[in-house]
Enzyme design. Structure first.
Site, PDB file in Angstrom:
ATOM      1  N   ALA A  82      40.617  38.171  43.356  1.00  0.00           N
ATOM      2  CA  ALA A  82      39.821  37.730  42.686  1.00  0.00           C
ATOM      3  C   ALA A  82      40.417  36.742  41.655  1.00  0.00           C
ATOM      4  CB  ALA A  82      38.776  38.641  41.822  1.00  0.00           C
ATOM      5  N   GLN A  84      40.245  37.026  38.511  1.00  0.00           N
ATOM      6  CA  GLN A  84      40.818  37.981  37.635  1.00  0.00           C
ATOM      7  C   GLN A  84      41.759  39.027  38.079  1.00  0.00           C
ATOM      8  OE1 GLN A  84      41.701  37.481  34.542  1.00  0.00           O
ATOM      9  NE2 GLN A  84      40.291  35.984  33.844  1.00  0.00           N
ATOM     10  N   SER A  85      42.243  38.871  39.402  1.00  0.00           N
ATOM     11  CA  SER A  85      43.127  39.838  39.988  1.00  0.00           C
ATOM     12  C   SER A  85      44.357  40.051  39.455  1.00  0.00           C
ATOM     13  CB  SER A  85      43.475  39.289  41.560  1.00  0.00           C
ATOM     14  OG  SER A  85      44.408  39.900  42.069  1.00  0.00           O
ATOM     15  N   ASN A  86      44.515  41.354  39.025  1.00  0.00           N
ATOM     16  CA  ASN A  86      45.815  42.050  38.614  1.00  0.00           C
ATOM     17  C   ASN A  86      46.847  41.966  39.644  1.00  0.00           C
ATOM     18  OD1 ASN A  86      44.558  42.982  36.117  1.00  0.00           O
ATOM     19  ND2 ASN A  86      43.733  44.346  37.417  1.00  0.00           N
ATOM     20  N   ALA A  88      47.243  39.663  42.065  1.00  0.00           N
ATOM     21  CA  ALA A  88      47.514  38.330  42.131  1.00  0.00           C
ATOM     22  C   ALA A  88      48.458  37.916  41.026  1.00  0.00           C
ATOM     23  CB  ALA A  88      46.615  37.241  42.237  1.00  0.00           C
TER      24      ALA A  88
END
Ligand SMILES: Cc1ncc(COP(=O)(O)O)c(C=O)c1O
Length: 355
Positions: A82, A84-86, A88
């Site tokens: 996403a 707001q992916s941690n 990534a």
């Protein structure tokens, strides 16, 4: 040290890993909460994993994944999630430490505002990742990624023709090699518990793309541990039949990669879908109340997408007696606290002055 544990550790580490985080992560008792709740409550601080201030559970996986990438001579890392992916963002920090170029394909579950980029997406920008944002159109991140698989493949091919070697990390880094990081995580928790003279009854964690839970399950089997119950709290809506099967399958694939018999079944862990709330990246009052409680009683931050919902799930199970009074409980803090600085849709009422 317990011979079983050192043997299990040697087996996992034989896969090869880079040292990207700061391990072992801290393990300590939550004295005030233990007294309030009537259990012996400890916390495993994967939020302190490094490599940046905004650490979390992905670094353990990335230590194994990026070793493989380096061994294959890759110079570029692709990953997905996403906006707001941690995962990534942590992949970008780890890739940069290894001198590799991060490329991200991110599904906009909450649409980012171009003039107000926040939290993980802001970090991705600072880290200089090549960012491609995909509209989610109401689908889950996983569906978005599936629908766009051909685009990613064409991009990787283009880079290959230009002489780059791409290492592809699926959503959450939840491959057998990534999950092996959490087999090691389970062993590390047991080592620390043993040093404190503890026998853990319950190990509680958030679960999303399955790698953390599958890795912990593989680690439990590797250690021959039959007494610690793993309780996992879902953070997005999942298929109640397929999801546990996919966790057990990944645990078995991880065990096979390590050279162990694949004996995991869905009975090896306890899954709860009761604490998802309205959905992934959608906050709700009861979970936010417990995020405030942990901050106000112990001074520890959790996030509204993963670690806060899992913490709330664990507390609710303690309050309802699902986890009995007097138990020794470990809360695996998986990080993600940078989400506290994300879009208002994600943080919900956390910015309100609630006594
Ligand atoms: C903070 C946090 N906790 C828990 C999880 C869930 O871990 P997994 O995807 O391995 O199930 C994630 C995954 O992104 C995460 O970012």
């Amino acid at each position: 040290m317990n011979e079983k544990l050192s043997h299990a550790r040697a087996k996992v580490e034989a896969l090869g890993k880079l040292q990207l985080g700061f391990y072992p992560t801290p393990f300590h008792k939550l004295e005030r909460l233990s007294e309030m709740l009537g259990v012996n409550l400890w916390v495993k601080r994967e939020d302190f994993s490094g490599t940046s201030l905004f650490g979390g559970n992905k670094i353990r996986k990335l230590q194994y994944l990026l070793k493989d990438a380096k061994d294959q001579g890759c110079d570029t890392v692709f990953t997905y999630g996403a906006t707001q992916s941690n995962h990534a963002m942590e992949t970008c920090t780890a890739a940069r430490r290894c001198g590799m170029r991060p490329v991200l394909y991110l599904g906009a579950i909450v649409e980012p505002k171009p003039n107000d980029v926040r939290a993980n997406l802001l970090c991705d920008r600072i880290l200089g990742a090549e960012i491609h944002i995909l509209p989610s159109e109401g689908r889950s991140t996983k569906d978005t990624m599936k629908a766009n698989a051909a685009t990613f493949a064409a991009h990787r091919e283009r880079l290959a023709k230009e002489g780059h070697k791409v290492y592809d990390i699926p959503v959450g880094g939840s491959t057998p090699r990534g999950a092996a990081g959490f087999a090691e995580g389970f062993i590390e928790i047991q080592e620390q518990a043993e040093a404190c003279g503890l026998k853990i009854d319950y190990l509680c964690t958030a679960t999303g793309s399955t790698g953390t839970l599958a890795g912990l399950t593989a680690g439990k089997i590797l250690c021959g541990n039959t007494t610690t119950k793993i309780h996992a709290y879902e953070v997005g809506k999942k298929d109640p039949v397929e999801y546990p099967k996919s966790v057990a399958k990944l645990a078995n694939d991880t065990l096979e990669l390590i050279g162990e018999a694949p004996t995991a079944t869905p009975e090896c862990f306890h899954l709860s879908s009761a604490y998802v709330g309205p959905g992934y990246e959608k906050p709700y009052k009861e979970a936010n109340d417990d995020i405030r409680l942990l901050a106000r009683v112990e001074g520890i931050f959790t996030d509204p997408v993963y670690s806060g919902k899992a913490f709330h799930g664990m507390l609710d199970e303690i309050r309802k007696g699902v986890i009995p009074q007097g138990s020794t409980v470990v809360y695996l803090h998986t990080g993600g606290t940078v989400a506290l600085f994300s879009e208002p849709e994600i943080i919900g009422d956390l910015n309100e002055d609630i006594a």
